[in-house]
Design an enzyme around this catalytic site. Structure first.
Site, PDB file in Angstrom:
ATOM      1  N   PRO A   1       4.971  -4.551  -0.889  1.00 42.04           N
ATOM      2  CA  PRO A   1       4.790  -3.373  -1.731  1.00 42.04           C
ATOM      3  C   PRO A   1       4.696  -3.750  -3.207  1.00 42.04           C
ATOM      4  CG  PRO A   1       7.094  -3.557  -1.086  1.00 42.04           C
ATOM      5  CD  PRO A   1       6.360  -4.696  -0.411  1.00 42.04           C
ATOM      6  N   GLY A   2       3.822  -3.090  -3.919  1.00 42.36           N
ATOM      7  CA  GLY A   2       3.711  -3.284  -5.358  1.00 42.36           C
ATOM      8  C   GLY A   2       3.963  -1.959  -6.053  1.00 42.36           C
ATOM      9  N   ARG A   3       3.006  -1.043  -5.897  1.00 36.50           N
ATOM     10  CA  ARG A   3       3.048   0.238  -6.583  1.00 36.50           C
ATOM     11  C   ARG A   3       4.342   1.020  -6.320  1.00 36.50           C
ATOM     12  NH1 ARG A   3      -1.934   3.155  -7.365  1.00 36.50           N
ATOM     13  NH2 ARG A   3      -2.708   1.869  -5.667  1.00 36.50           N
TER      14      ARG A   3
ATOM     15  N   GLY B   1       0.785  -1.229   0.000  1.00 33.37           N
ATOM     16  CA  GLY B   1       0.000   0.000   0.000  1.00 33.37           C
ATOM     17  C   GLY B   1       0.816   1.277   0.000  1.00 33.37           C
TER      18      GLY B   1
ATOM     19  N   ARG C   1      -7.112   3.384 -14.732  1.00 30.25           N
ATOM     20  CA  ARG C   1      -7.119   4.077 -13.440  1.00 30.25           C
ATOM     21  C   ARG C   1      -7.873   5.416 -13.459  1.00 30.25           C
ATOM     22  NH1 ARG C   1      -3.828   5.648 -10.574  1.00 30.25           N
ATOM     23  NH2 ARG C   1      -4.519   4.681  -8.653  1.00 30.25           N
TER      24      ARG C   1
ATOM     25  N   TYR D   1      -0.439  -1.127 -11.917  1.00 29.60           N
ATOM     26  CA  TYR D   1      -1.874  -1.203 -12.224  1.00 29.60           C
ATOM     27  C   TYR D   1      -2.191  -0.539 -13.564  1.00 29.60           C
ATOM     28  CZ  TYR D   1      -1.618  -2.513  -7.362  1.00 29.60           C
ATOM     29  OH  TYR D   1      -1.253  -3.124  -6.191  1.00 29.60           O
TER      30      TYR D   1
ATOM     31  N   CYS E   1     -15.512   3.359 -27.153  1.00 35.85           N
ATOM     32  CA  CYS E   1     -16.869   3.883 -27.234  1.00 35.85           C
ATOM     33  C   CYS E   1     -17.535   3.924 -25.862  1.00 35.85           C
ATOM     34  CB  CYS E   1     -17.684   3.051 -28.214  1.00 35.85           C
ATOM     35  SG  CYS E   1     -16.975   3.200 -29.845  1.00 35.85           S
ATOM     36  N   GLU E   2     -17.050   4.792 -25.015  1.00 39.40           N
ATOM     37  CA  GLU E   2     -17.564   4.997 -23.663  1.00 39.40           C
ATOM     38  C   GLU E   2     -17.272   6.444 -23.290  1.00 39.40           C
ATOM     39  OE1 GLU E   2     -18.694   2.770 -21.168  1.00 39.40           O
ATOM     40  OE2 GLU E   2     -18.423   0.913 -22.292  1.00 39.40           O
TER      41      GLU E   2
HETATM   42  N1  LLP Z   1      -0.989  -6.872  -0.440  1.00 41.49           N
HETATM   43  C1  LLP Z   1      -2.301  -7.067  -0.593  1.00 41.49           C
HETATM   44  C2  LLP Z   1      -2.969  -8.070   0.231  1.00 41.49           C
HETATM   45  C3  LLP Z   1      -3.019  -6.293  -1.520  1.00 41.49           C
HETATM   46  O1  LLP Z   1      -4.319  -6.487  -1.650  1.00 41.49           O
HETATM   47  C4  LLP Z   1      -2.348  -5.324  -2.300  1.00 41.49           C
HETATM   48  C5  LLP Z   1      -3.061  -4.518  -3.295  1.00 41.49           C
HETATM   49  C6  LLP Z   1      -0.965  -5.166  -2.107  1.00 41.49           C
HETATM   50  C7  LLP Z   1      -0.318  -5.949  -1.169  1.00 41.49           C
HETATM   51  C8  LLP Z   1      -0.144  -4.192  -2.894  1.00 41.49           C
HETATM   52  O2  LLP Z   1      -0.567  -2.891  -2.754  1.00 41.49           O
HETATM   53  P1  LLP Z   1       0.346  -1.691  -3.320  1.00 41.49           P
HETATM   54  O3  LLP Z   1       1.651  -1.753  -2.553  1.00 41.49           O
HETATM   55  O4  LLP Z   1       0.581  -1.943  -4.752  1.00 41.49           O
HETATM   56  O5  LLP Z   1      -0.437  -0.492  -3.072  1.00 41.49           O
HETATM   57  N2  LLP Z   1      -5.772  -1.201  -8.830  1.00 41.49           N
HETATM   58  C9  LLP Z   1      -5.666  -0.259  -7.731  1.00 41.49           C
HETATM   59  C10 LLP Z   1      -4.881  -0.801  -6.570  1.00 41.49           C
HETATM   60  C11 LLP Z   1      -5.430  -2.108  -6.041  1.00 41.49           C
HETATM   61  C12 LLP Z   1      -4.600  -2.688  -4.953  1.00 41.49           C
HETATM   62  C13 LLP Z   1      -5.054  -4.055  -4.615  1.00 41.49           C
HETATM   63  N3  LLP Z   1      -4.305  -4.678  -3.575  1.00 41.49           N
HETATM   64  C14 LLP Z   1      -5.077   1.049  -8.263  1.00 41.49           C
HETATM   65  O6  LLP Z   1      -4.803   1.133  -9.458  1.00 41.49           O
HETATM   66  O7  LLP Z   1      -4.917   2.001  -7.507  1.00 41.49           O
END
Ligand code: LLP
Length: 418
Positions: A278-280, A243, A316, A376, A347-348
């Protein structure tokens, strides 16, 4: 640490590491995702060094960007993985991840998925309900292989994310197990020969810029961990989820150093291993979506810049009202600045990349770079309107790798029965 500047502008022109973005589009076409591996590595190392004082597993959240080339590079840096499906497991194994560094989250794991993950020997299932725990126990018994588990706590914390869809820690969300059910479920799990209790888990949301909600979530899970251990149930790890927010508007992202200063000493005194997901934060700033201006049209009081990329490439803006900076790839300083909507060809009416945005007025054929699209972005792309998903390119210094080719017309028909 050397800061790798993502996508620098040199003499008015946007670069991706040592390549001109315009040259990449000339070679690979438009729309195009471009990722800078150096920026990914810098973000990864930043978290790693901030949390160096803890016994840590950085489990990259594969859902943010699951391109194999990126997974391989993160694996080479020592990353583990946070997955939510058998498909993501398949990708991780193909990219060379060790299953023992993989945690599996998600409210709806099927028994088939559980079996696949158990067979390869993942580190832990982050379990989200009593029924899931029972199902996992049954699968593990069938396989004769105990399942490693952590329970995901729903801490009932509302984190201040930009959109309600990215909050997962409040009591009304579908995620996690309510705090008052946790202890009973640990007791039950500890009694099952088919389950092995390993840890405790929480994830409060995505795109969080303030360490404060993490502090509250951590306090809750560490209190629960102490209660679990007081029952004689052993725990190896605490997983704080992901997150970590990035600066979509040019602001600073989450201070991972500030967060680590709070988290590391508290976790260290418990002797637990720390897992982060962490992802984002790792891939967000490292990617751009490049799109070409097809037409500029004036309609009523509005000016629309129609591009060849839209919600099918980057959903997004329309799905979360997400803000992404948009810049010309080649700047024309002499161009007037106007308020425009940047819209795709789908077309939206909800198909837009930006609304009411002040932009240097582009002309037909100009390229625009949509910033902070590494997370994402492509992973949420679709074939709606029978559009071919774009190519993905990874640059690293002077190196350029086509990491995914653009889909073909035949790709669109694949799997359908004529
Ligand atoms: N761990 C769990 C259990 C999660 O559900 C998520 C994200 C993460 C880690 C990684 O979160 P991050 O570090 O990337 O924030 N599509 C949306 C974000 C959805 C996130 C879903 N879960 C967007 O584009 O903002």
């Amino acid at each position: 640490m050397a800061v790798t500047q993502p996508f620098p502008r040199i003499d008015g022109e946007l670069w991706a590491a040592e390549s001109r973005v315009a040259d990449l589009v000339a070679e690979f076409g438009s729309p195009l995702y471009v990722y800078d591996a150096g920026v990914i590595e810098a973000a990864y190392r930043r978290i790693e060094s901030a949390f160096a004082g803890a016994d840590i597993l950085l489990a990259y959240s594969v859902k943010a960007n699951s391109n194999l080339e990126i997974l391989k590079r993160l694996r080479a840096l020592g990353a583990g993985a946070d997955i939510v499906s058998q498909g993501e497991l398949h990708r991780c194994l193909a990219a060379g991840f060790s299953p023992s560094d993989v945690v599996f989250a998600g409210v709806g794991k099927t028994e088939v998925e559980m079996e696949a993950a158990l067979e390869v020997g993942i580190l832990a299932f982050n379990v989200e309900s009593a029924e899931e725990l029972q199902a996992l126990g049954r699968v593990a018994e069938r396989l004769g292989r105990p399942a490693p588990v952590a329970l995901r706590v729903n801490p009932d914390i509302v984190a201040d994310t930009p959109h309600e869809y990215t909050r997962t820690g409040d009591g009304a969300s579908k995620f996690g197990i309510p705090v008052d059910r946790i202890l009973d479920l640990y007791r039950w799990a500890a009694d099952q020969p088919s389950l092995e209790v390993r840890g405790i888990d929480v994830h409060i949301g995505s795109q969080i810029l303030d360490p404060e909600p993490y502090t509250r979530a951590l306090a809750q899970v560490l209190d629960l961990a102490a209660e679990v251990r007081a029952e004689g149930i052993d725990l190896d790890f605490v997983d704080l989820g992901g997150g970590f927010g990035v600066g979509y508007e040019g602001e600073d992202g989450l201070s991972v150093e500030g967060l680590a200063a709070i988290v590391v000493p508290r976790v260290a005194e418990t002797g637990l291993r720390l897992i982060l997901e962490p992802g984002r934060f790792i891939v967000g700033q490292a990617g751009i979506l490049v799109t070409k201006v097809l037409y500029v049209k004036h309609s009523g009081s509005k000016t629309f810049v129609v591009t060849d990329g839209g919600m099918t490439e980057l959903i997004r803006p329309s799905h979360y009202q997400g803000f992404h900076r948009i810049e010309p790839v080649i700047s024309r300083e002499e161009a007037v600045r106007e308020v425009v909507d940047v819209v795709g060809p789908i077309c939206e009416t909800g198909d837009f990349l930006a609304r009411d945005r002040v932009l240097q007025m582009p002309a037909q054929g100009d390229l625009l770079a949509v910033q902070t699209a590494g997370a994402y972005g492509f992973v949420m792309a679709s074939n709606y309107n029978s559009r071919r998903r774009p190519a993905e390119v990874v640059v690293n210094g002077t190196e350029v790798t086509l990491a995914r080719r653009r889909e073909t017309l035949d790709d669109l028909l694949r799997g359908e029965i004529p």
